[in-house]
Design a protein around this motif. Structure first.
Motif, PDB file in Angstrom:
ATOM      1  N   ILE A  25      19.819   1.802   6.947  1.00  0.00           N
ATOM      2  CA  ILE A  25      19.092   1.375   6.070  1.00  0.00           C
ATOM      3  C   ILE A  25      19.613   0.873   4.933  1.00  0.00           C
ATOM      4  O   ILE A  25      19.638  -0.158   3.998  1.00  0.00           O
ATOM      5  CB  ILE A  25      17.809   2.131   5.727  1.00  0.00           C
ATOM      6  CG1 ILE A  25      17.077   2.260   6.978  1.00  0.00           C
ATOM      7  CG2 ILE A  25      17.272   1.649   4.547  1.00  0.00           C
ATOM      8  CD1 ILE A  25      15.914   3.361   7.175  1.00  0.00           C
ATOM      9  N   ALA A  85      11.091   2.127  15.557  1.00  0.00           N
ATOM     10  CA  ALA A  85      11.845   1.867  14.289  1.00  0.00           C
ATOM     11  C   ALA A  85      11.179   1.989  13.063  1.00  0.00           C
ATOM     12  O   ALA A  85      11.837   2.553  12.237  1.00  0.00           O
ATOM     13  CB  ALA A  85      12.186   0.300  14.463  1.00  0.00           C
ATOM     14  N   THR A  86       9.883   2.116  13.100  1.00  0.00           N
ATOM     15  CA  THR A  86       8.965   2.221  11.791  1.00  0.00           C
ATOM     16  C   THR A  86       9.295   3.904  11.753  1.00  0.00           C
ATOM     17  O   THR A  86       9.186   4.302  10.448  1.00  0.00           O
ATOM     18  CB  THR A  86       7.544   1.850  12.072  1.00  0.00           C
ATOM     19  OG1 THR A  86       7.785   0.608  12.258  1.00  0.00           O
ATOM     20  CG2 THR A  86       6.693   2.191  10.822  1.00  0.00           C
ATOM     21  N   THR A 107      12.523   5.207  10.417  1.00  0.00           N
ATOM     22  CA  THR A 107      12.375   4.808   9.038  1.00  0.00           C
ATOM     23  C   THR A 107      11.763   5.630   8.114  1.00  0.00           C
ATOM     24  O   THR A 107      12.379   6.104   6.922  1.00  0.00           O
ATOM     25  CB  THR A 107      12.238   3.492   8.856  1.00  0.00           C
ATOM     26  OG1 THR A 107      13.042   2.508   9.633  1.00  0.00           O
ATOM     27  CG2 THR A 107      12.236   3.060   7.543  1.00  0.00           C
ATOM     28  N   ILE A 130       7.247  -0.913   4.255  1.00  0.00           N
ATOM     29  CA  ILE A 130       7.777  -0.915   5.579  1.00  0.00           C
ATOM     30  C   ILE A 130       6.824  -1.705   6.281  1.00  0.00           C
ATOM     31  O   ILE A 130       5.561  -1.227   6.547  1.00  0.00           O
ATOM     32  CB  ILE A 130       7.960   0.592   6.069  1.00  0.00           C
ATOM     33  CG1 ILE A 130       8.937   1.444   5.131  1.00  0.00           C
ATOM     34  CG2 ILE A 130       8.485   0.407   7.402  1.00  0.00           C
ATOM     35  CD1 ILE A 130       9.066   2.703   5.412  1.00  0.00           C
ATOM     36  N   GLU A 132       5.790  -3.698   9.851  1.00  0.00           N
ATOM     37  CA  GLU A 132       6.102  -4.155  11.385  1.00  0.00           C
ATOM     38  C   GLU A 132       6.049  -5.515  11.550  1.00  0.00           C
ATOM     39  O   GLU A 132       4.847  -5.999  11.506  1.00  0.00           O
ATOM     40  CB  GLU A 132       5.288  -3.162  12.221  1.00  0.00           C
ATOM     41  CG  GLU A 132       5.673  -1.694  12.147  1.00  0.00           C
ATOM     42  CD  GLU A 132       4.814  -0.903  13.134  1.00  0.00           C
ATOM     43  OE1 GLU A 132       5.093   0.334  13.408  1.00  0.00           O
ATOM     44  OE2 GLU A 132       3.598  -1.280  13.605  1.00  0.00           O
ATOM     45  N   THR A 191      10.404  -3.740  10.512  1.00  0.00           N
ATOM     46  CA  THR A 191      10.855  -3.158  11.643  1.00  0.00           C
ATOM     47  C   THR A 191      10.195  -4.019  12.809  1.00  0.00           C
ATOM     48  O   THR A 191       9.256  -4.482  12.779  1.00  0.00           O
ATOM     49  CB  THR A 191      10.378  -1.491  11.698  1.00  0.00           C
ATOM     50  OG1 THR A 191       9.023  -1.732  11.493  1.00  0.00           O
ATOM     51  CG2 THR A 191      11.084  -0.866  10.518  1.00  0.00           C
ATOM     52  N   ASP A 192      10.969  -3.694  14.156  1.00  0.00           N
ATOM     53  CA  ASP A 192      10.539  -4.482  15.161  1.00  0.00           C
ATOM     54  C   ASP A 192      10.432  -4.012  16.536  1.00  0.00           C
ATOM     55  O   ASP A 192      10.897  -2.534  16.392  1.00  0.00           O
ATOM     56  CB  ASP A 192      11.131  -5.938  15.364  1.00  0.00           C
ATOM     57  CG  ASP A 192      12.578  -5.862  16.023  1.00  0.00           C
ATOM     58  OD1 ASP A 192      12.938  -4.431  16.102  1.00  0.00           O
ATOM     59  OD2 ASP A 192      13.177  -6.691  16.157  1.00  0.00           O
ATOM     60  N   GLN A 203      14.885  -2.522  15.604  1.00  0.00           N
ATOM     61  CA  GLN A 203      15.921  -3.016  14.640  1.00  0.00           C
ATOM     62  C   GLN A 203      15.124  -3.081  13.295  1.00  0.00           C
ATOM     63  O   GLN A 203      13.986  -2.718  12.953  1.00  0.00           O
ATOM     64  CB  GLN A 203      15.974  -4.443  15.009  1.00  0.00           C
ATOM     65  CG  GLN A 203      16.794  -4.648  16.288  1.00  0.00           C
ATOM     66  CD  GLN A 203      16.879  -6.168  16.772  1.00  0.00           C
ATOM     67  OE1 GLN A 203      18.271  -6.560  16.724  1.00  0.00           O
ATOM     68  NE2 GLN A 203      15.945  -6.894  16.571  1.00  0.00           N
ATOM     69  N   VAL A 204      16.125  -2.945  12.132  1.00  0.00           N
ATOM     70  CA  VAL A 204      15.385  -3.028  10.749  1.00  0.00           C
ATOM     71  C   VAL A 204      16.065  -3.965   9.906  1.00  0.00           C
ATOM     72  O   VAL A 204      17.245  -4.209  10.141  1.00  0.00           O
ATOM     73  CB  VAL A 204      15.645  -1.632  10.151  1.00  0.00           C
ATOM     74  CG1 VAL A 204      15.274  -1.462   8.731  1.00  0.00           C
ATOM     75  CG2 VAL A 204      14.898  -0.597  10.878  1.00  0.00           C
ATOM     76  N   CYS A 262      16.439  -5.458   5.744  1.00  0.00           N
ATOM     77  CA  CYS A 262      16.050  -5.104   4.397  1.00  0.00           C
ATOM     78  C   CYS A 262      15.968  -6.250   3.624  1.00  0.00           C
ATOM     79  O   CYS A 262      17.105  -7.283   3.547  1.00  0.00           O
ATOM     80  CB  CYS A 262      16.611  -3.762   3.944  1.00  0.00           C
ATOM     81  SG  CYS A 262      16.636  -2.449   4.730  1.00  0.00           S
TER      82      CYS A 262
END
Length: 199
Positions: A16, A45-46, A49, A124, A126, A178-179, A183-184, A186
């Motif tokens: 991140i 991913a969420t 995070t 954050i 999605e 996030t997906d 994956q993330v 920023c």
């Protein structure tokens, strides 16, 4: 295999940080696929995070249909306190959150002050980011050489609301998307976001 709260979450945190310093660059958390054994209705991913960023020192607000139940579980897992949008350090928008709810929350959330610009919210959200998406973005600013393109499922109206939040720099909000592919990506407040094809 369960999430290792030291090594795995340090891995996520570093990913991140790297992505925040290189806006628009997609960070993969796929090395941790299958590690989540938490009962939360959100993308892995969420969850990763949230687990790496939230603790008893911060507050959060979650946007989802089943808000009370999800908020209770996030608090249980992270010890963070659920609060109103205007007080939350983190705002979490899960899949299915209406565009209007996101835009309204962006208008209400913390954006910091000139004395303390970091007293603002981190989002954050999605949202898929790949080809054939709703918005094609052109990103410029610190951490980006020349420019970066990013496609997301968030509508131009959401990005316009985001841009309004960061119009009075150093005030603003930082975003993390996030997906489903673990994956993330920023987009900090310092990043200029232009919507391609939108006047």
């Amino acid at each position: 295999m369960a999430i290792d709260h030291v090594h795995d979450l340090q891995f996520v945190y570093k990913k991140i940080l790297n992505s925040m310093s290189r806006p628009g660059q997609i960070a993969s958390l796929q090395a941790l696929e299958g590690r989540s054994d938490y009962n939360l209705q959100m993308l892995d991913a969420t969850l990763l995070t949230i687990m790496s960023l939230l603790d008893r020192e911060v507050t959060f607000h979650v946007l989802t249909e089943n808000e009370e139940n999800v908020a209770e579980k996030i608090s249980e897992y992270t010890l963070a306190l659920h609060t109103t949008i205007d007080q939350a350090d983190f705002v979490i928008a899960l899949n299915g959150t209406p565009e209007t709810a996101i835009i309204q929350a962006m208008a209400q959330c913390k954006k910091g002050s000139l004395i303390d610009p970091h007293a603002s919210s981190t989002w954050i959200i999605e949202s898929a980011f790949s080809d054939e998406q709703e918005s094609e973005l052109l990103l410029t600013g610190p951490g980006i050489k020349d420019q970066t393109k990013l496609r997301t499922a968030l509508t131009p109206a959401v990005w316009q609301a985001r841009n309004a939040c960061v119009a009075e720099y150093p005030l603003g909000i930082d975003l993390m998307l996030t997906d489903e592919e673990l994956q993330v990506v920023c987009i900090p407040r310092t990043t200029k976001v232009d919507m391609m094809g939108v006047e």
